[in-house]
Design an enzyme around this catalytic site. Sequence first.
Site, mmCIF file in Angstrom:
data_model
loop_
_atom_site.group_PDB
_atom_site.id
_atom_site.type_symbol
_atom_site.label_atom_id
_atom_site.label_comp_id
_atom_site.label_asym_id
_atom_site.label_seq_id
_atom_site.Cartn_x
_atom_site.Cartn_y
_atom_site.Cartn_z
ATOM 1 N N ASP A 12 10.653 0.945 -11.987
ATOM 2 C CA ASP A 12 11.205 0.308 -13.191
ATOM 3 C C ASP A 12 12.510 -0.442 -12.917
ATOM 4 O O ASP A 12 13.397 -0.492 -13.777
ATOM 5 C CB ASP A 12 11.413 1.345 -14.314
ATOM 6 C CG ASP A 12 10.147 2.122 -14.603
ATOM 7 O OD1 ASP A 12 9.071 1.501 -14.632
ATOM 8 O OD2 ASP A 12 10.219 3.351 -14.772
ATOM 9 N N LYS A 15 10.904 -5.226 -10.878
ATOM 10 C CA LYS A 15 10.251 -5.954 -9.777
ATOM 11 C C LYS A 15 9.342 -7.065 -10.318
ATOM 12 O O LYS A 15 9.265 -8.138 -9.737
ATOM 13 C CB LYS A 15 9.395 -4.998 -8.931
ATOM 14 C CG LYS A 15 10.214 -3.977 -8.173
ATOM 15 C CD LYS A 15 9.336 -3.051 -7.377
ATOM 16 C CE LYS A 15 8.515 -2.106 -8.233
ATOM 17 N NZ LYS A 15 9.276 -1.116 -9.010
ATOM 18 N N GLY A 39 3.274 -0.424 -13.989
ATOM 19 C CA GLY A 39 3.179 -1.150 -15.248
ATOM 20 C C GLY A 39 4.093 -2.346 -15.162
ATOM 21 O O GLY A 39 5.267 -2.183 -14.881
ATOM 22 N N HIS A 40 3.557 -3.535 -15.297
ATOM 23 C CA HIS A 40 4.466 -4.669 -15.328
ATOM 24 C C HIS A 40 4.103 -5.634 -16.443
ATOM 25 O O HIS A 40 2.946 -5.784 -16.811
ATOM 26 C CB HIS A 40 4.591 -5.380 -13.978
ATOM 27 C CG HIS A 40 3.327 -5.437 -13.193
ATOM 28 N ND1 HIS A 40 3.157 -4.762 -12.012
ATOM 29 C CD2 HIS A 40 2.186 -6.085 -13.427
ATOM 30 C CE1 HIS A 40 1.945 -4.988 -11.561
ATOM 31 N NE2 HIS A 40 1.349 -5.787 -12.386
ATOM 32 N N GLN A 229 6.374 1.155 -7.910
ATOM 33 C CA GLN A 229 7.293 2.320 -7.891
ATOM 34 C C GLN A 229 8.547 1.989 -7.055
ATOM 35 O O GLN A 229 8.904 0.833 -6.952
ATOM 36 C CB GLN A 229 6.591 3.583 -7.370
ATOM 37 C CG GLN A 229 5.514 4.122 -8.314
ATOM 38 C CD GLN A 229 4.166 3.488 -8.110
ATOM 39 O OE1 GLN A 229 3.718 3.302 -7.002
ATOM 40 N NE2 GLN A 229 3.474 3.157 -9.183
#
Length: 463
Positions: A12, A15, A39-40, A229
Amino acid sequence: MTVTIVGAQLGDEGKGGVVDIYGEAADVVVRYQGGDNAGHTVVHDGETYKLSLVPSGAVRGNVGVLGNGCVVNPATLFDEIDELRERGLEPDVRVAERAHVILPYHRVIDGVEEDEKADLAAGTTKRGIGPTYEDKAGRRGVRVGDLLDPGVLRERLEYVVPQKRALATEVFGIDLEGEVRDAFDIEVLFETYREFGERLAAEGMTVDCGTFLQERIDDGEAVMLEGAQGTSLDIDHGVYPYVTSSHPTAGGATVGTGLGPTVIGEGEVIGIVKAYLSRVGTGPLPTELGGVEGQTPDYDAETGADDDAEELATYIRDEGGEYGTVTGRPRRVGWLDLPMLRHAARTSGFTAIVVNHVDTLAGLDEVKVGHSYTMRTRDGEERTLTTVPPTTEQWARCEANLRTFDGWPEADWAAVAEDGWDALPEAARAYLEYVAGELDVPIYAVGVGPGREETVVREDPFA
Ligand code: IMP
């Protein structure tokens, strides 16, 4: 040429935004580890896309590759691709034949094992990530290439599923009813995954990842390797056992794609840093402010930490939107931790960093960083450390030695992004220069807001 993007902290770090900015110049964007635990959010042409598996570059027209180091849930993959198509995009996604497949029993076991582990639970995303990597290392996994050959798929399932049934029923006492029963049924699994294989073949999605990428590089194309991550969640270099089961560090980029370390080493390795820390899950966090029940070790919600720390934590949490996207649960927050960053910079050999969320800290009178740790040894001696100790128990005995910086005011961040580095508040520049100096790397960009245009870009690694 390659550019590798690595999370320097606990995931988080933003990235996705960096991949979005620099990925424009890339022809291919590859994920090298993890699966749909990531998750992006990608904003493209005014539209917001939330992805957990498909590489974010696919939204922008890059070729998106899931490398052999990834674990792939085909159901998530096709859901995401179908959604992108429904919204008018034509994502070009390739999947390594050597990547391992997440099967429904992996998810069931992930959930149950987490409950069993109690204090040792990492607070996983329950997507079956760990159990799939376990099977990979145990040489009983199913790979994407196996889905293309029904004979091989059946053979693999006939070997592994009875073991999983025994584990589920005899060790974990799971009742194999309904959907859960299907997760352990060879025929149901065979039919479902054979169909996934047919679709992968029909759409020409599978590749020999290393060969595919090397050919692109030899043709002069630009390849971006996108880590998921962060370093402190790396299974070797993170806060074990509260980690994910793969290698977010740059070493993972070579093993997880089939490109040689010399190829990746010729390019840039950019560490993505958030200007403070946030953490989902448990484990030591020496610069933590306040605490979150159920995640902060030994945290007592009745007494809390001291009020000022709780107030600061809440301020940063609210300003930074540090709440779980699905659960809405507060994330743990803390000051920037330099030992953690020095460890990350060394482990991945950062050639540069990007620092995000500088706007989030605006408005504070002062900003602190954990410059070093004082660790109490078991004999009661005190040692100063400038990087993280190897065991989590030692890490838990570290106290952060804080340095205090002047805070910086709110600003018109869009204007700052437009005007560049010199337009950043002076105190923010002093803070950033300290971080760059400690890590001995340049800062290529500074994130000053959630939008892509709210970034002070100083260098383009592909230029
Ligand atoms: P797993 O990857 O689902 O096995 O979860 C292992 C640990 O990694 C847990 O503490 C998760 O909260 C954490 N984790 C996994 N993916 C992410 C991510 O994308 N961001 C932040 N933490 C993550």
